[in-house]
Enzyme design. Structure first.
Site, PDB file in Angstrom:
ATOM      1  N   GLY A   1       0.813  -1.211   0.000  1.00 36.07           N
ATOM      2  CA  GLY A   1       0.000   0.000   0.000  1.00 36.07           C
ATOM      3  C   GLY A   1       0.850   1.265   0.000  1.00 36.07           C
ATOM      4  N   ASP A   2       1.838   1.312   0.880  1.00 39.73           N
ATOM      5  CA  ASP A   2       2.746   2.460   0.924  1.00 39.73           C
ATOM      6  C   ASP A   2       3.465   2.634  -0.407  1.00 39.73           C
ATOM      7  OD1 ASP A   2       2.431   3.348   3.654  1.00 39.73           O
ATOM      8  OD2 ASP A   2       3.496   1.535   4.265  1.00 39.73           O
TER       9      ASP A   2
END
Length: 410
Positions: free
Chosen positions: A181-182
């Protein structure tokens, strides 16, 4: 398999297609810094501002070496300059303001409102530097009811829909083994920064790039939303397969290994069943086209698994390559380091690290034919470039720098 050794660039020279850009990185952990890494890989001068006491927490995260040092930090901070600066002090905020006035891009991933409280909001900075692009990476974006919340990659993965469909259907939703996600938010932030640079060329004005983790994940969710809205179909966790896409799965081998085979296209399936020795299966009504193979996915996978389980993985891969059927091993780090294709394309190169010596690191992607990126040095020590940057860019004198150090600003 030996991989290319690359010597660290001693003078921190900026080379590459983005070498005319200056980037100030005020983010920490991964969502902001991975954006900085991508820009730095292609030559941008990335000046990373870190807290003087502890620096970016990434310096301590991940698996550590026998010397107690993070093995992740040299990668995510590669090609960057480290400058210590306490942004919670007026003097530190002024250092940031002065550096940003000379920059093309600012990257930050604080909670919305943090920079504004420090007098470093976009309106103020844009008045100093109208061409500034401010890249803001957060969990939920700069607006909306959730914007003030603390946002981590794992929460964004869940909110964006990825977690629900990942893993075994008999288990709780799974996560991938990396901070996807990051990283996705950082990739979209990088795209936004490069697009905004084109805008600066055309208008002379910078803008805000607002990259939210959950929206970056959502962008990769294919047709899951209209599938539900228009047909009521909710995708579920399906383990190693995609429903109705067959054959495309992991299959066992006689040497207690496994291989991936992806033969869901009609022409490729015909080549697969020829390799199996059962070419008539291509015309079997149960398997003759994509729809029918999907409807009989379980029995087709069992049929293929029965064949692969009788053969050694090396023999299977050689045969499938000969027949033109996409297949491959499930790689781990040791497989990557031994693979001739990785070596031929220099996908992993070996850099020299002050503590670790030979340090293998994934190379820059994508590859550009005329203006490629490069890894010039690995993650720096905390404050390694503070004096250089303050003196050369901001014209601070040795006395000024000593005073800043004595007061804990740097």
């Amino acid at each position: 398999m030996a991989h290319e050794h690359v010597e660290t660039t001693p003078d921190h020279a900026q080379v590459g297609p983005l070498s005319d850009l200056r980037v100030i990185e005020m983010g920490q952990l991964l969502a902001g810094p991975f954006c900085g890494q991508l820009l730095a890989d292609f030559g941008a001068e990335v000046i990373k501002l870190e807290d003087p006491g502890h620096g970016d927490p990434m310096r301590q995260w991940g698996r550590k070496s026998s010397q107690g040092q993070s093995l992740w930090w040299p990668i995510v901070a590669r090609n960057k300059k480290s400058v210590t600066c306490n942004l919670r002090t007026p003097e530190g905020q002024q250092i940031a303001r002065d550096l940003i006035a000379t920059a093309d891009i600012l990257i930050e991933n604080f909670r919305p409102g943090t920079l504004e409280r420090w007098g470093l909001g976009f309106e103020e900075l844009s008045a100093l530097n109208p061409r500034l692009i401010m890249v803001r990476v957060t969990g939920y974006g700069q607006t909306g009811p959730y914007a003030p919340r603390a946002g981590y990659g794992s929460i964004g993965e869940a909110m964006g829909g990825l977690r629900y469909i990942t893993g075994d259907p008999e288990s709780l939703p799974s996560r991938t083994g990396i901070s996807i996600g990051d990283s996705l938010a950082a990739v979209f932030a990088t795209i936004g920064a490069l697009v905004a640079l084109r805008g600066v060329q055309r208008t002379g004005r910078g803008q805000v790039v607002d990259s939210a983790i959950y929206e970056a994940v959502l962008s990769l969710m294919e047709s899951t939303v209209p599938e539900y809205q228009l047909t009521g179909y909710q995708r579920e966790r399906t383990g190693s397969i995609l429903p109705n896409v067959a054959p495309s799965n992991v299959y066992p081998t006689a040497d207690d290994s496994s291989i991936l085979i992806a033969a869901n296209q009609d022409t490729v399936f015909r080549r697969l069943v020829a390799a199996i020795g059962s070419p008539e299966l291509a015309d079997d009504p149960r398997y003759c086209n994509h729809t029918e193979r999907g409807a009989h996915q379980t029995e087709l996978d069992a049929l293929i698994a029965g064949w692969t389980a009788r053969h050694q993985s090396d023999d299977l891969l050689a045969l499938l390559e000969q027949k033109g059927v996409p297949a491959g091993r499930i790689y781990r780090a040791k497989d990557m380091l031994a693979d001739p294709h990785f070596a031929a394309r220099e996908a992993i190169i070996t850099m020299q690290h002050k503590l670790f010596g030979d340090f293998p690191v994934q190379n820059v992607a994508p590859k550009l034919s005329s203006t490629p990126g490069s890894i010039r040095w690995l993650g720096p020590e905390l404050g390694e470039h503070t004096v250089e940057v303050l003196a050369d860019i901001l014209d601070r004198t040795p006395i000024d720098i000593d005073d800043l150090r004595a007061s804990g600003v740097i």
